[in-house]
Design an enzyme around this catalytic site. Structure first.
Site: not given
Length: 355
Positions: A27, A31, A40, A78, A155
């Site tokens: 990652r 963020r 973003r 992703d 998921y």
């Protein structure tokens, strides 16, 4: 084909000599970086960022521009792109994470799932890979990736994130035939997806088995590792005149390192619960190791971060075959200056182990 200016990451994965221990962060485009947050906002939302090759390239390059010590770039995407391409309808709830409009709950649901064509159904990912590779211009290697079949299945069955995986595990034990069919379809999908990324320009690939560590030992072997082994056996292992290393990362998989080391990958990713030196002894010369600093160490002061980097390097010891990384992804609240201190420490402190 542009020659690589820095290939120590690829060399370490193949246990070849390097000058310093290579380092990247899971990652690393994320963020915690203000420039990522700005991109973003410009894109509008997370999926718009992923599905636009120019935006995906922009955020992939941001950490490299900020941190010259990074020895690899990783595709910005992703893990849930495959279930989305299977028609599950991926979306993101603010503060809730990923959600699917459709869930998989019966054998009939699974039988109806298509196996995506990576170029037709996931062409935006392939375009992002080729765009990033062009922009890198040989600066560092590009890592492609996918989620593992088991992780993707959780998921799809739960409809999103889960703390206890009750629906997925109920299917596993109540209807193993259905679960095996789902995992087999996902293994086929992941294999073609990763091969598509390799053909588009990815120079190494990683399989993220984020939730494999939540299984029992027997269930892990049957429902997670067996399918990752199947994927690895079907991957393109040489492209553009050099080997394409494969990294297998099961979070919480420290109990099964010997089995994972025999699954055909070139390297194992380790979370921070493993002792790196003990892991090296257990797997011997079979595979390289990647990891494994606790990501929360980055909340500490730079001096403490440097001390922990030194401890981990000493635990691995002399020689190649180690790629330094965090034991999981960098978290959004980390001070970017602390990430820089971490990366500098790896290169500065590791040279002594490669003399």
């Amino acid at each position: 084909m542009t020659a690589l200016k820095n290939d120590r990451f690829l060399r370490a994965l193949l246990k070849q000599p390097v000058d310093v221990t290579p380092v990247w962060m899971m990652r690393q485009a994320g963020r915690y970086l203000p420039e990522y947050r700005a991109s973003r906002a410009n894109a509008g939302d997370f999926m718009s960022l992923c599905m636009n090759p120019e935006f995906a390239c922009e955020v992939t390059m941001q950490p490299l521009d900020r941190y010259p010590q990074l020895d690899a770039a990783i595709l910005f995407s992703d893990i849930l792109t495959i279930p989305d391409a299977m028609g599950q309808g991926l979306y993101f709830e603010t503060g809730e994470g990923p959600r699917f409009k459709k869930v998989v709950s019966t054998l009939a649901d699974i039988e109806a799932l298509p196996i995506p064509d990576p170029h037709k159904d996931l062409g935006y990912v392939m375009d992002a890979v080729s765009t990033i590779r062009r922009e890198l211009n040989g600066r560092v290697p590009l890592i492609g990736f996918s989620g593992s079949p088991w992780t993707l299945a959780t998921y799809m069955v739960e409809g999103g994130s889960s703390k206890d995986f009750r629906k997925t595990k109920a299917m596993l034990y109540d209807n193993p035939q259905a679960m095996h069919l789902l995992l087999d379809k996902l293994a086929q999908s992941v294999t073609s997806y990763l091969n598509g990324q390799i053909m588009a320009g990815a120079q190494a690939v990683q399989i993220f088995d984020t939730w494999g560590g939540n299984l029992s030992s027997a269930a892990y072997q049957e429902f997670s590792l067996a399918y990752m082994r199947k994927i690895v056996s079907g991957l393109i292992r040489e492209h553009e005149g050099r080997k394409v290393p494969v990294i297998m990362f099961t979070k919480g998989g420290g109990l099964w390192l010997e089995s994972i080391a025999d699954a055909g990958a070139d390297a194992l990713g380790l979370d921070w619960t493993c002792d790196l030196g003990e892991a090296r002894q257990r797997v011997g010369s079979r595979v390289a190791l990647q990891g494994n600093m606790d990501p929360t160490v980055l909340y500490a002061k730079p001096e403490a971060i440097r001390t922990e980097v030194g401890r981990i390097l000493a635990s691995y010891g002399k020689g190649s075959g180690h790629v330094f990384n965090l034991g999981h992804g960098i978290t959004p609240e980390v001070n970017p200056e602390h990430a820089g201190a971490f990366l500098r420490a790896v290169h500065e402190l590791s040279a002594q182990y490669h003399e």
